[in-house]
Scaffold this motif. Structure first.
Motif, PDB file in Angstrom:
ATOM      1  N   ILE A 130       0.831  -1.204   0.000  1.00 15.94           N
ATOM      2  CA  ILE A 130       0.000   0.000   0.000  1.00 15.94           C
ATOM      3  C   ILE A 130       0.865   1.255   0.000  1.00 15.94           C
ATOM      4  O   ILE A 130       0.597   2.212  -0.730  1.00 15.94           O
ATOM      5  N   ILE A 131       1.918   1.249   0.794  1.00 15.15           N
ATOM      6  CA  ILE A 131       2.806   2.419   0.861  1.00 15.15           C
ATOM      7  C   ILE A 131       3.488   2.649  -0.484  1.00 15.15           C
ATOM      8  O   ILE A 131       3.564   3.777  -0.972  1.00 15.15           O
ATOM      9  N   GLU A 132       3.979   1.582  -1.104  1.00 21.78           N
ATOM     10  CA  GLU A 132       4.682   1.726  -2.382  1.00 21.78           C
ATOM     11  C   GLU A 132       3.760   2.214  -3.493  1.00 21.78           C
ATOM     12  O   GLU A 132       4.170   2.982  -4.346  1.00 21.78           O
ATOM     13  N   THR A 133       2.498   1.788  -3.493  1.00 20.87           N
ATOM     14  CA  THR A 133       1.572   2.220  -4.543  1.00 20.87           C
ATOM     15  C   THR A 133       1.071   3.642  -4.321  1.00 20.87           C
ATOM     16  O   THR A 133       0.632   4.286  -5.264  1.00 20.87           O
ATOM     17  N   SER A 134       1.116   4.137  -3.097  1.00 19.96           N
ATOM     18  CA  SER A 134       0.610   5.481  -2.838  1.00 19.96           C
ATOM     19  C   SER A 134       1.713   6.513  -2.661  1.00 19.96           C
ATOM     20  O   SER A 134       1.442   7.654  -2.313  1.00 19.96           O
ATOM     21  N   THR A 135       2.953   6.138  -2.912  1.00 13.34           N
ATOM     22  CA  THR A 135       4.066   7.085  -2.796  1.00 13.34           C
ATOM     23  C   THR A 135       4.080   8.011  -4.006  1.00 13.34           C
ATOM     24  O   THR A 135       3.939   7.568  -5.138  1.00 13.34           O
TER      25      THR A 135
END
Length: 110
Positions: free
Chosen positions: A66-71
């Motif tokens: 989730i963090i990588e896709t929303s960075t």
């Protein structure tokens, strides 16, 4: 998740480490949920610079995804180090000769 000023983050972690007592304002809310977490002491000393903490009970795989896709990339700021190599090819800049002070301030010869 815990994001914010480092001083406030440290204070929040220290508050979490303290066992609730009846004198505390949030005693009723914390008394049944509190349990010791000795590992938090290690975190307090490592909160330096821009830090965000995410706590979870399970694996980090889904959270990391989730963090990588929303960075999103941030705009460059003075004094920051680029995460990738930046090269500017030699050639005309399209700027007036009086505007070259901009490049000289950056340490780029004109």
């Amino acid at each position: 998740m815990l994001f914010g000023k480092n001083t406030l983050s440290r204070a929040g972690l220290k508050h979490r480490m303290e066992q609730p007592t009846p004198e505390q304002e949030d005693y009723e809310k914390r008394k049944d949920k509190w349990f010791p977490l000795e590992g938090i002491k290690e975190l307090i000393h490592n909160i330096k610079g821009n830090v965000g903490l995410i706590f979870c009970k399970g694996g980090m795989d889904k959270i990391l995804e989730i963090i990588e896709t929303s960075t999103t990339p941030a705009e460059a700021k003075a004094g920051t180090v680029s995460p990738c190599t930046v090269s500017v090819p030699p050639g005309p800049t399209g700027m007036d000769p009086s505007q070259t002070a901009f490049f000289q301030d950056l340490g780029i010869s004109t």
